[in-house]
Design a protein around this motif. Sequence first.
Motif, PDB file in Angstrom:
ATOM      1  N   LEU A 175       0.852  -1.185   0.000  1.00 37.33           N
ATOM      2  CA  LEU A 175       0.000   0.000   0.000  1.00 37.33           C
ATOM      3  C   LEU A 175       0.889   1.237   0.000  1.00 37.33           C
ATOM      4  CD1 LEU A 175      -2.683  -0.829   2.741  1.00 37.33           C
ATOM      5  CD2 LEU A 175      -3.028  -0.766   0.277  1.00 37.33           C
ATOM      6  N   ALA A 176       0.341   2.329  -0.475  1.00 38.61           N
ATOM      7  CA  ALA A 176       1.044   3.607  -0.399  1.00 38.61           C
ATOM      8  C   ALA A 176       1.209   3.982   1.071  1.00 38.61           C
ATOM      9  CB  ALA A 176       0.242   4.677  -1.139  1.00 38.61           C
ATOM     10  N   PRO A 177       2.191   4.810   1.394  1.00 34.72           N
ATOM     11  CA  PRO A 177       2.392   5.229   2.781  1.00 34.72           C
ATOM     12  C   PRO A 177       1.105   5.763   3.411  1.00 34.72           C
ATOM     13  CG  PRO A 177       4.244   5.934   1.468  1.00 34.72           C
ATOM     14  CD  PRO A 177       3.211   5.387   0.513  1.00 34.72           C
ATOM     15  N   ALA A 178       1.009   5.583   4.702  1.00 33.32           N
ATOM     16  CA  ALA A 178      -0.176   5.983   5.457  1.00 33.32           C
ATOM     17  C   ALA A 178      -0.303   7.504   5.533  1.00 33.32           C
ATOM     18  CB  ALA A 178      -0.102   5.390   6.862  1.00 33.32           C
ATOM     19  N   SER A 179      -1.466   7.943   5.982  1.00 37.58           N
ATOM     20  CA  SER A 179      -1.743   9.371   6.169  1.00 37.58           C
ATOM     21  C   SER A 179      -0.920   9.922   7.331  1.00 37.58           C
ATOM     22  CB  SER A 179      -3.226   9.568   6.476  1.00 37.58           C
ATOM     23  OG  SER A 179      -3.521   9.014   7.765  1.00 37.58           O
ATOM     24  N   ASP A 180      -0.844  11.231   7.408  1.00 40.17           N
ATOM     25  CA  ASP A 180      -0.136  11.866   8.524  1.00 40.17           C
ATOM     26  C   ASP A 180      -0.724  11.434   9.868  1.00 40.17           C
ATOM     27  OD1 ASP A 180       1.603  13.192   6.877  1.00 40.17           O
ATOM     28  OD2 ASP A 180       0.675  15.167   7.120  1.00 40.17           O
ATOM     29  N   MET A 181      -2.045  11.390   9.948  1.00 38.08           N
ATOM     30  CA  MET A 181      -2.695  11.012  11.200  1.00 38.08           C
ATOM     31  C   MET A 181      -2.267   9.606  11.627  1.00 38.08           C
ATOM     32  SD  MET A 181      -6.752  10.640  12.209  1.00 38.08           S
ATOM     33  CE  MET A 181      -7.136  12.249  11.567  1.00 38.08           C
ATOM     34  N   MET A 182      -2.267   8.687  10.689  1.00 37.80           N
ATOM     35  CA  MET A 182      -1.870   7.310  10.994  1.00 37.80           C
ATOM     36  C   MET A 182      -0.382   7.242  11.323  1.00 37.80           C
ATOM     37  SD  MET A 182      -2.562   4.143  11.491  1.00 37.80           S
ATOM     38  CE  MET A 182      -4.164   3.756  10.805  1.00 37.80           C
ATOM     39  N   ASN A 183       0.434   7.965  10.585  1.00 39.39           N
ATOM     40  CA  ASN A 183       1.874   7.949  10.848  1.00 39.39           C
ATOM     41  C   ASN A 183       2.200   8.527  12.220  1.00 39.39           C
ATOM     42  OD1 ASN A 183       2.915   6.611   8.584  1.00 39.39           O
ATOM     43  ND2 ASN A 183       2.717   8.462   7.352  1.00 39.39           N
ATOM     44  N   PRO A 231       7.840  10.986  14.855  1.00 40.49           N
ATOM     45  CA  PRO A 231       6.848  10.989  13.784  1.00 40.49           C
ATOM     46  C   PRO A 231       7.328  11.686  12.520  1.00 40.49           C
ATOM     47  CG  PRO A 231       6.202  12.491  15.543  1.00 40.49           C
ATOM     48  CD  PRO A 231       7.394  11.734  16.023  1.00 40.49           C
ATOM     49  N   VAL A 232       8.208  12.665  12.659  1.00 32.14           N
ATOM     50  CA  VAL A 232       8.698  13.396  11.489  1.00 32.14           C
ATOM     51  C   VAL A 232       9.487  12.474  10.563  1.00 32.14           C
ATOM     52  CG1 VAL A 232      10.155  15.310  10.708  1.00 32.14           C
ATOM     53  CG2 VAL A 232       8.655  15.606  12.682  1.00 32.14           C
ATOM     54  N   GLU A 233      10.248  11.547  11.138  1.00 29.70           N
ATOM     55  CA  GLU A 233      11.010  10.601  10.318  1.00 29.70           C
ATOM     56  C   GLU A 233      10.076   9.761   9.441  1.00 29.70           C
ATOM     57  OE1 GLU A 233      14.368   9.979   9.868  1.00 29.70           O
ATOM     58  OE2 GLU A 233      14.626  11.863  10.944  1.00 29.70           O
ATOM     59  N   LEU A 234       9.003   9.281  10.039  1.00 31.91           N
ATOM     60  CA  LEU A 234       8.057   8.438   9.311  1.00 31.91           C
ATOM     61  C   LEU A 234       7.294   9.260   8.273  1.00 31.91           C
ATOM     62  CD1 LEU A 234       7.324   5.472   9.294  1.00 31.91           C
ATOM     63  CD2 LEU A 234       5.576   5.943  11.014  1.00 31.91           C
ATOM     64  N   MET A 235       6.871  10.457   8.650  1.00 38.34           N
ATOM     65  CA  MET A 235       6.137  11.308   7.703  1.00 38.34           C
ATOM     66  C   MET A 235       7.043  11.757   6.562  1.00 38.34           C
ATOM     67  SD  MET A 235       3.436  13.462  10.060  1.00 38.34           S
ATOM     68  CE  MET A 235       4.684  14.445  10.825  1.00 38.34           C
ATOM     69  N   ALA A 236       8.302  12.084   6.851  1.00 35.53           N
ATOM     70  CA  ALA A 236       9.229  12.496   5.794  1.00 35.53           C
ATOM     71  C   ALA A 236       9.438  11.373   4.780  1.00 35.53           C
ATOM     72  CB  ALA A 236      10.568  12.922   6.396  1.00 35.53           C
ATOM     73  N   ALA A 237       9.571  10.147   5.272  1.00 33.52           N
ATOM     74  CA  ALA A 237       9.722   8.999   4.367  1.00 33.52           C
ATOM     75  C   ALA A 237       8.473   8.835   3.513  1.00 33.52           C
ATOM     76  CB  ALA A 237      10.006   7.734   5.171  1.00 33.52           C
ATOM     77  N   ALA A 238       7.305   9.052   4.115  1.00 31.71           N
ATOM     78  CA  ALA A 238       6.045   8.948   3.366  1.00 31.71           C
ATOM     79  C   ALA A 238       5.976  10.026   2.290  1.00 31.71           C
ATOM     80  CB  ALA A 238       4.860   9.061   4.321  1.00 31.71           C
ATOM     81  N   TYR A 239       6.335  11.264   2.650  1.00 28.57           N
ATOM     82  CA  TYR A 239       6.286  12.361   1.676  1.00 28.57           C
ATOM     83  C   TYR A 239       7.206  12.112   0.496  1.00 28.57           C
ATOM     84  CZ  TYR A 239       3.896  15.188   5.245  1.00 28.57           C
ATOM     85  OH  TYR A 239       3.024  15.669   6.172  1.00 28.57           O
ATOM     86  N   ARG A 240       8.411  11.579   0.765  1.00 26.29           N
ATOM     87  CA  ARG A 240       9.351  11.326  -0.335  1.00 26.29           C
ATOM     88  C   ARG A 240       8.738  10.390  -1.369  1.00 26.29           C
ATOM     89  NH1 ARG A 240      13.256  11.561   3.787  1.00 26.29           N
ATOM     90  NH2 ARG A 240      13.215   9.323   4.132  1.00 26.29           N
ATOM     91  N   GLU A 241       7.879   9.482  -0.922  1.00 27.46           N
ATOM     92  CA  GLU A 241       7.267   8.544  -1.862  1.00 27.46           C
ATOM     93  C   GLU A 241       5.990   9.079  -2.485  1.00 27.46           C
ATOM     94  OE1 GLU A 241       7.094   4.511  -0.404  1.00 27.46           O
ATOM     95  OE2 GLU A 241       8.986   4.807   0.664  1.00 27.46           O
ATOM     96  N   LYS A 242       5.323  10.015  -1.801  1.00 29.20           N
ATOM     97  CA  LYS A 242       4.056  10.549  -2.310  1.00 29.20           C
ATOM     98  C   LYS A 242       4.250  11.710  -3.283  1.00 29.20           C
ATOM     99  CE  LYS A 242       1.270   9.426   1.768  1.00 29.20           C
ATOM    100  NZ  LYS A 242       0.450  10.001   2.856  1.00 29.20           N
ATOM    101  N   ILE A 243       5.330  12.470  -3.096  1.00 27.05           N
ATOM    102  CA  ILE A 243       5.561  13.647  -3.928  1.00 27.05           C
ATOM    103  C   ILE A 243       6.024  13.207  -5.319  1.00 27.05           C
ATOM    104  CG2 ILE A 243       7.002  15.701  -4.234  1.00 27.05           C
ATOM    105  CD1 ILE A 243       7.184  15.909  -1.194  1.00 27.05           C
ATOM    106  N   ALA A 259       8.017  12.912  -8.706  1.00 26.92           N
ATOM    107  CA  ALA A 259       9.467  13.031  -8.903  1.00 26.92           C
ATOM    108  C   ALA A 259       9.879  14.425  -9.351  1.00 26.92           C
ATOM    109  CB  ALA A 259       9.939  11.986  -9.909  1.00 26.92           C
ATOM    110  N   GLU A 260       9.131  15.035 -10.279  1.00 25.99           N
ATOM    111  CA  GLU A 260       9.518  16.349 -10.787  1.00 25.99           C
ATOM    112  C   GLU A 260       9.397  17.434  -9.706  1.00 25.99           C
ATOM    113  OE1 GLU A 260       5.249  15.530 -12.076  1.00 25.99           O
ATOM    114  OE2 GLU A 260       7.118  14.433 -12.175  1.00 25.99           O
ATOM    115  N   VAL A 261       8.424  17.292  -8.816  1.00 26.06           N
ATOM    116  CA  VAL A 261       8.271  18.251  -7.718  1.00 26.06           C
ATOM    117  C   VAL A 261       9.401  18.050  -6.710  1.00 26.06           C
ATOM    118  CG1 VAL A 261       6.786  18.982  -5.808  1.00 26.06           C
ATOM    119  CG2 VAL A 261       5.776  18.401  -8.027  1.00 26.06           C
ATOM    120  N   LEU A 262       9.701  16.816  -6.405  1.00 25.56           N
ATOM    121  CA  LEU A 262      10.785  16.522  -5.473  1.00 25.56           C
ATOM    122  C   LEU A 262      12.120  17.046  -6.014  1.00 25.56           C
ATOM    123  CD1 LEU A 262      11.387  15.204  -2.774  1.00 25.56           C
ATOM    124  CD2 LEU A 262      11.682  13.030  -3.956  1.00 25.56           C
ATOM    125  N   GLU A 263      12.336  16.893  -7.296  1.00 31.36           N
ATOM    126  CA  GLU A 263      13.566  17.384  -7.916  1.00 31.36           C
ATOM    127  C   GLU A 263      13.659  18.904  -7.819  1.00 31.36           C
ATOM    128  OE1 GLU A 263      17.193  16.993  -9.306  1.00 31.36           O
ATOM    129  OE2 GLU A 263      15.894  15.282  -8.947  1.00 31.36           O
TER     130      GLU A 263
END
Length: 89
Positions: free
Chosen positions: A46-54, A65-77, A79-83
């Motif tokens: 599954l895609a990474p969980a929501s902020d609330m769940m994380n 929690p920031v470590e888990l949310m940051a990892a989730a964001y890296r996968e949700k954002i 590629a062109e936005v992350l770049e």
Amino acid sequence: MNTYTEKLQQYIRDSKLSLSQICKLLQSKGLKTEKSYLSKLQNGKLAPASDMMNKALAEVLSVDPVELMAAAYREKIPAEVLERIRGSA
């Protein structure tokens, strides 16, 4: 850099809690979740969980929690936005 799945697997392993125990703790915090959902999250099915769940997972697993949310964001954002973000940093 660890993926969301790798971080979550490590946090669960380090907690020494079973998925059933984690699920019960999350439910006691008012989050409706099932063991199968947690299993799919930690196995990358599954895609990474929501902020609330994380945030709740981080609290239950006693991790930042920031470590888990940051990892989730890296996968949700996308590629062109992350770049673009990386280029402006």
